[in-house]
Design a protein around this motif. Sequence first.
Motif, PDB file in Angstrom:
ATOM      1  N   ARG A  82      51.790 -29.505 -16.158  1.00 52.58           N
ATOM      2  CA  ARG A  82      50.516 -28.811 -16.042  1.00 52.58           C
ATOM      3  C   ARG A  82      50.372 -28.313 -16.764  1.00 52.58           C
ATOM      4  O   ARG A  82      51.596 -27.903 -17.522  1.00 52.58           O
ATOM      5  N   GLU A  83      49.256 -27.940 -18.002  1.00 52.67           N
ATOM      6  CA  GLU A  83      48.962 -27.690 -19.229  1.00 52.67           C
ATOM      7  C   GLU A  83      49.045 -25.755 -18.588  1.00 52.67           C
ATOM      8  O   GLU A  83      48.472 -25.309 -17.835  1.00 52.67           O
ATOM      9  N   VAL A  84      49.706 -25.065 -19.646  1.00 57.43           N
ATOM     10  CA  VAL A  84      50.507 -23.483 -19.834  1.00 57.43           C
ATOM     11  C   VAL A  84      48.225 -23.750 -20.651  1.00 57.43           C
ATOM     12  O   VAL A  84      48.201 -23.903 -21.827  1.00 57.43           O
ATOM     13  N   GLN A  85      48.171 -22.271 -19.925  1.00 61.24           N
ATOM     14  CA  GLN A  85      46.728 -21.682 -20.317  1.00 61.24           C
ATOM     15  C   GLN A  85      47.412 -19.941 -20.367  1.00 61.24           C
ATOM     16  O   GLN A  85      47.464 -19.605 -19.870  1.00 61.24           O
ATOM     17  N   VAL A  86      46.370 -19.708 -21.573  1.00 62.78           N
ATOM     18  CA  VAL A  86      45.693 -18.447 -21.881  1.00 62.78           C
ATOM     19  C   VAL A  86      44.735 -17.560 -20.802  1.00 62.78           C
ATOM     20  O   VAL A  86      43.662 -17.923 -21.308  1.00 62.78           O
ATOM     21  N   LEU A  87      45.924 -16.426 -21.014  1.00 61.94           N
ATOM     22  CA  LEU A  87      44.260 -15.937 -19.739  1.00 61.94           C
ATOM     23  C   LEU A  87      43.900 -14.518 -20.408  1.00 61.94           C
ATOM     24  O   LEU A  87      42.660 -14.554 -19.676  1.00 61.94           O
ATOM     25  N   HIS A  88      44.900 -13.902 -21.286  1.00 66.77           N
ATOM     26  CA  HIS A  88      44.364 -13.058 -22.009  1.00 66.77           C
ATOM     27  C   HIS A  88      45.332 -12.632 -22.549  1.00 66.77           C
ATOM     28  O   HIS A  88      46.195 -12.477 -23.194  1.00 66.77           O
ATOM     29  N   ASP A  89      44.593 -12.377 -24.412  1.00 68.85           N
ATOM     30  CA  ASP A  89      45.058 -11.805 -24.924  1.00 68.85           C
ATOM     31  C   ASP A  89      44.829 -10.837 -26.519  1.00 68.85           C
ATOM     32  O   ASP A  89      43.902 -10.971 -26.658  1.00 68.85           O
ATOM     33  N   THR A  90      45.281 -10.006 -25.747  1.00 64.79           N
ATOM     34  CA  THR A  90      45.178  -8.993 -27.386  1.00 64.79           C
ATOM     35  C   THR A  90      46.089  -8.080 -27.416  1.00 64.79           C
ATOM     36  O   THR A  90      47.511  -8.303 -27.150  1.00 64.79           O
ATOM     37  N   ILE A  91      46.250  -7.052 -28.161  1.00 64.88           N
ATOM     38  CA  ILE A  91      47.244  -6.474 -29.110  1.00 64.88           C
ATOM     39  C   ILE A  91      47.014  -5.365 -29.086  1.00 64.88           C
ATOM     40  O   ILE A  91      45.604  -4.774 -29.883  1.00 64.88           O
ATOM     41  N   GLU A  92      47.128  -3.826 -28.080  1.00 64.76           N
ATOM     42  CA  GLU A  92      46.109  -2.828 -28.095  1.00 64.76           C
ATOM     43  C   GLU A  92      47.870  -1.677 -27.681  1.00 64.76           C
ATOM     44  O   GLU A  92      48.493  -2.086 -28.580  1.00 64.76           O
ATOM     45  N   HIS A  93      47.079  -0.667 -28.907  1.00 69.77           N
ATOM     46  CA  HIS A  93      48.207   0.414 -29.683  1.00 69.77           C
ATOM     47  C   HIS A  93      49.177  -0.064 -30.234  1.00 69.77           C
ATOM     48  O   HIS A  93      49.542   0.649 -30.988  1.00 69.77           O
ATOM     49  N   GLY A  94      48.495  -0.697 -31.199  1.00 71.81           N
ATOM     50  CA  GLY A  94      49.216  -0.999 -32.254  1.00 71.81           C
ATOM     51  C   GLY A  94      50.368  -2.695 -32.576  1.00 71.81           C
ATOM     52  O   GLY A  94      50.924  -3.377 -33.158  1.00 71.81           O
ATOM     53  N   SER A  95      50.998  -2.125 -30.963  1.00 71.43           N
ATOM     54  CA  SER A  95      52.418  -3.368 -30.561  1.00 71.43           C
ATOM     55  C   SER A  95      51.999  -3.745 -29.839  1.00 71.43           C
ATOM     56  O   SER A  95      52.936  -4.516 -29.255  1.00 71.43           O
ATOM     57  N   LEU A  96      51.648  -3.729 -28.518  1.00 70.23           N
ATOM     58  CA  LEU A  96      51.785  -3.629 -27.033  1.00 70.23           C
ATOM     59  C   LEU A  96      50.783  -4.782 -27.043  1.00 70.23           C
ATOM     60  O   LEU A  96      49.054  -5.366 -26.649  1.00 70.23           O
ATOM     61  N   SER A  97      51.288  -5.842 -26.544  1.00 65.94           N
ATOM     62  CA  SER A  97      50.511  -7.556 -26.428  1.00 65.94           C
ATOM     63  C   SER A  97      50.262  -7.399 -24.327  1.00 65.94           C
ATOM     64  O   SER A  97      51.407  -6.559 -23.360  1.00 65.94           O
TER      65      SER A  97
END
Length: 255
Positions: free
Chosen positions: A234-249
């Motif tokens: 199965r193809e892997v999918q990105v659901l959500h992707d941000t970096i908050e507070h400088g380093s928190l992925s």
Amino acid sequence: MISPVFLAHGSPMTIFEDSDFTRFLNRFGQENKPKAIVIFSAHFENHVTTIAATDEVHEMVYDYYGFPPAYYQVQYPARGSTIVASIVAERLRSRNIPVELKYRGIDHGVFPIMLHAYPEANIPIVPVSVNPFLPARQQIAIGEALQGLEQDGIMVVGSGFLTHNFNEIDMSDAAPPRQWAIEFRDWIREKALARDVEALGEYVALAPHARRGVPRAEHFVPLLIALGAGSPAREVQVLHDTIEHGSLSTLSLKF
């Protein structure tokens, strides 16, 4: 089909937030309706894989400190499932993975996600522990033992954070992403999308800034477990992707 997922679980502040991340969790819950959830929480550690088996409403584990009183009054009255717990235990034992059945309530690696994704609390939840000291390949093997549970409507969730270094967090809302965090996130994302199990199994040695992003592995290994639980076809999918507070992925993936 309810594919395995790795979800960032947010800080305790996620409980009362209305943000891009919590709106993502709400959409995720609307789009994915499993019959039961098996969740590996970064905040539930044991040297033996431990399954919290109950049919009762879960106890709340407020495993955080220094927050206002409301954070210790929140309730998420989901029940467990001894049937699903037994299925998980049997799957793991069939792969010679030691298992212990011992009850523990739901912690903040579980209920902040569930509050936003499934506010009705009407889906049985089975918490499972992680052991951050196992080699990465053994973490993946735990997930592999659970491949195919989605065919029975059971969703496997790894709950953690791709990066989790308190010394690198800037609580300012305007803090820009740090370059090292971007490089580490990009490497993990690339290898995950390619389902490069061998590279991810050696992430400590191969990924840029791995020790900085993952000084202790308990928040990272749920990703490896979720990866293992997914179908290799199965193809892997990105659901959500941000970096908050400088380093928190907040990178969250469907496997």
